[in-house]
Design a protein around this motif. Sequence first.
Motif, short mmCIF file in Angstrom:
data_model
loop_
_atom_site.label_atom_id
_atom_site.label_comp_id
_atom_site.label_asym_id
_atom_site.label_seq_id
_atom_site.Cartn_x
_atom_site.Cartn_y
_atom_site.Cartn_z
N PRO A 230 0.69 -1.19 0.03
CA PRO A 230 -0.34 0.00 0.12
C PRO A 230 0.96 1.85 -0.03
CG PRO A 230 -0.44 -1.51 1.85
CD PRO A 230 0.37 -2.18 1.12
N ASP A 231 0.58 2.45 -0.45
CA ASP A 231 1.08 3.54 -0.46
C ASP A 231 1.21 4.24 0.77
OD1 ASP A 231 0.72 3.97 -2.91
OD2 ASP A 231 -1.16 4.21 -3.16
N ILE A 232 2.60 4.24 1.05
CA ILE A 232 2.03 6.03 2.53
C ILE A 232 2.54 6.89 2.08
CG2 ILE A 232 4.77 5.33 4.71
CD1 ILE A 232 4.96 2.63 4.14
N ILE A 233 2.29 7.75 3.16
CA ILE A 233 2.90 8.53 2.84
C ILE A 233 3.12 9.22 4.76
CG2 ILE A 233 1.92 10.94 3.73
CD1 ILE A 233 -0.16 10.63 0.93
N GLU A 234 4.80 9.54 4.82
CA GLU A 234 5.13 10.23 5.96
C GLU A 234 4.67 12.04 6.49
OE1 GLU A 234 8.13 8.76 8.66
OE2 GLU A 234 9.20 9.55 6.81
N LEU A 235 4.53 12.25 7.25
CA LEU A 235 4.28 13.53 7.66
C LEU A 235 4.91 13.67 9.20
CD1 LEU A 235 1.05 14.81 6.47
CD2 LEU A 235 2.79 15.01 5.28
N ILE A 236 6.62 14.53 8.36
CA ILE A 236 7.15 15.38 10.30
C ILE A 236 6.75 16.61 10.11
CG2 ILE A 236 9.60 15.14 11.25
CD1 ILE A 236 9.64 12.84 9.53
N GLY A 237 6.27 16.93 11.83
CA GLY A 237 6.55 18.42 11.96
C GLY A 237 7.61 18.60 13.29
N GLU A 238 7.06 19.47 13.81
CA GLU A 238 7.59 20.12 14.71
C GLU A 238 7.51 20.15 16.42
OE1 GLU A 238 8.59 24.47 15.38
OE2 GLU A 238 9.14 24.24 13.05
N ARG A 239 6.02 19.18 16.43
CA ARG A 239 6.12 18.89 17.87
C ARG A 239 5.09 17.58 17.48
NH1 ARG A 239 2.10 22.98 16.77
NH2 ARG A 239 2.83 24.81 17.64
N GLY A 240 5.57 16.50 16.41
CA GLY A 240 5.16 15.17 15.90
C GLY A 240 5.51 14.09 14.64
N ARG A 241 5.02 13.55 14.22
CA ARG A 241 4.72 12.55 12.98
C ARG A 241 3.67 12.02 12.88
NH1 ARG A 241 6.94 7.22 12.62
NH2 ARG A 241 7.68 6.57 10.97
N ALA A 242 4.00 11.75 11.76
CA ALA A 242 1.97 11.30 11.17
C ALA A 242 2.44 9.73 9.81
CB ALA A 242 1.39 12.08 10.66
N VAL A 243 2.02 9.06 10.12
CA VAL A 243 2.46 7.79 9.10
C VAL A 243 1.22 6.73 8.28
CG1 VAL A 243 2.93 5.94 8.66
CG2 VAL A 243 4.13 7.22 10.09
N LEU A 244 0.83 7.84 7.56
CA LEU A 244 -0.44 7.24 6.09
C LEU A 244 -0.36 5.69 6.16
CD1 LEU A 244 -3.90 7.05 6.20
CD2 LEU A 244 -3.30 8.20 4.06
N ASP A 245 -0.36 4.81 6.29
CA ASP A 245 0.31 3.19 5.92
C ASP A 245 -0.72 2.35 5.07
OD1 ASP A 245 1.28 0.77 4.83
OD2 ASP A 245 2.43 0.53 6.31
N GLY A 246 -1.49 3.03 3.84
CA GLY A 246 -2.52 1.90 3.54
C GLY A 246 -3.70 3.04 4.30
N THR A 247 -4.55 2.37 4.84
CA THR A 247 -6.09 3.03 5.74
C THR A 247 -5.60 3.09 7.06
OG1 THR A 247 -6.79 0.01 5.75
CG2 THR A 247 -7.25 1.64 3.30
N VAL A 248 -3.86 3.15 7.28
CA VAL A 248 -4.24 3.38 8.42
C VAL A 248 -3.20 4.33 8.91
CG1 VAL A 248 -3.12 1.40 11.19
CG2 VAL A 248 -4.40 0.18 9.02
N LEU A 249 -3.86 5.01 9.96
CA LEU A 249 -2.91 5.86 10.55
C LEU A 249 -2.40 5.73 11.72
CD1 LEU A 249 -1.94 9.06 9.77
CD2 LEU A 249 -4.46 9.40 11.08
N THR A 250 -0.79 6.05 11.68
CA THR A 250 -1.24 6.04 13.36
C THR A 250 0.59 7.67 13.30
OG1 THR A 250 0.37 4.07 12.78
CG2 THR A 250 0.57 5.18 14.43
N ALA A 251 -0.21 8.02 14.83
CA ALA A 251 0.65 9.48 14.91
C ALA A 251 0.91 9.76 16.03
CB ALA A 251 -0.06 10.96 14.39
N ARG A 252 1.98 10.26 16.10
CA ARG A 252 2.97 10.15 17.97
C ARG A 252 3.76 11.86 18.15
NH1 ARG A 252 0.21 6.08 17.66
NH2 ARG A 252 0.90 4.19 18.00
N PHE A 253 3.17 12.16 19.09
CA PHE A 253 3.44 13.61 19.55
C PHE A 253 4.30 13.91 20.59
CE2 PHE A 253 -1.24 12.66 18.14
CZ PHE A 253 -0.95 13.62 16.40
N HIS A 254 4.84 15.01 20.46
CA HIS A 254 5.60 15.05 21.55
C HIS A 254 5.42 15.36 23.10
CE1 HIS A 254 8.96 16.96 18.23
NE2 HIS A 254 8.33 15.80 18.04
#
Length: 347
Positions: A230-254
Amino acid sequence: MASLPHARALAALRDRIEVLHAFSPSPERRATFAQAHGFPIAETIETIWNDPRVAAVLILTPPNTHLDLVRSAAAAGKHILLEKPIEVSTPRAERLVALAEEAGIRVGIVLQNRFRPAASALRELMQEGRLGPLIHASARTSYWRPQSYYDEPGRGSLARDGGGVLLTQAIHNLDLMLSLTGAPETVTGFATTSPVHQMEGEDMAVASLRFTNGALGSISATTCAFPGQPDIIELIGERGRAVLDGTVLTARFHDGTSLDVAGEDAGSGAGADPMGFSSQAHQALILDFVEAITSGRQPAASGRDVLAVHALIDAILHSRGQAVRVRTGAPGGAPVADYFEPPQASG
């Protein structure tokens, strides 16, 4: 091939949408489609243009036919939901969008990944600013297509499809990323046809990105990655990181909080079966299009909006390893002569 998820979606939405006609230039395909899905069949396309009951048309034809079909639909005053890509080139895509706007009709593009629940949750997260300012974005499309896929006449060709993996497969993931991040300012890209396939278009592409706020990014796309994922999108910000792996989202924050969204078991179409996914996202996209027509707003994936991903793909293909600016309306972007700082003197 693209008609299957749409037919399933329209069948599921029969209480909201009435299908009046289905048409293909091939009598055999018309008969097969009618038997499979039970929709009424039109013997000529003029039947559709001349039927005053028809408010909108769904165009699921090869990319190089889109401009002429949209011209006819616009002349008949029909709103249009159009399979991606808009057209085979950025200039033709721009002409298509412009003529629809001049006719005062809505044009939505079939980029259904925007409507997956996990993607919607990521969009809400971004709008709330929970990741903080963006510092890095990446999009990876690692699909598999056997040679038999490209042996179909016209598939992966410049004349019919406009190219290869970027415009046909990765466009979904790239459009979704841009809808979350906005367009990058500059791109340095490479594209090639690997020994895995015999085709005219590219089956492998990579690119580095720089956004206007200084954030960096990367893109990779291929149809050589057996058996596909599946497609993967990863976004990293100054307060956390989010990964969209196909139809599943995982986000972790500082701050110690987290967000997990388990998407529907929808399949991805990343492997040898391009249609190996459900019609749930198509249903959501079609409903958004209908609501856009009834309310007078633009669809979420409007033709004007989707020109941004065409400009990005155009820039990647024309970069050839040189940094270019991404500009809608300037095919291939423009060279960035001052992008890199000159080397510092040694010693």
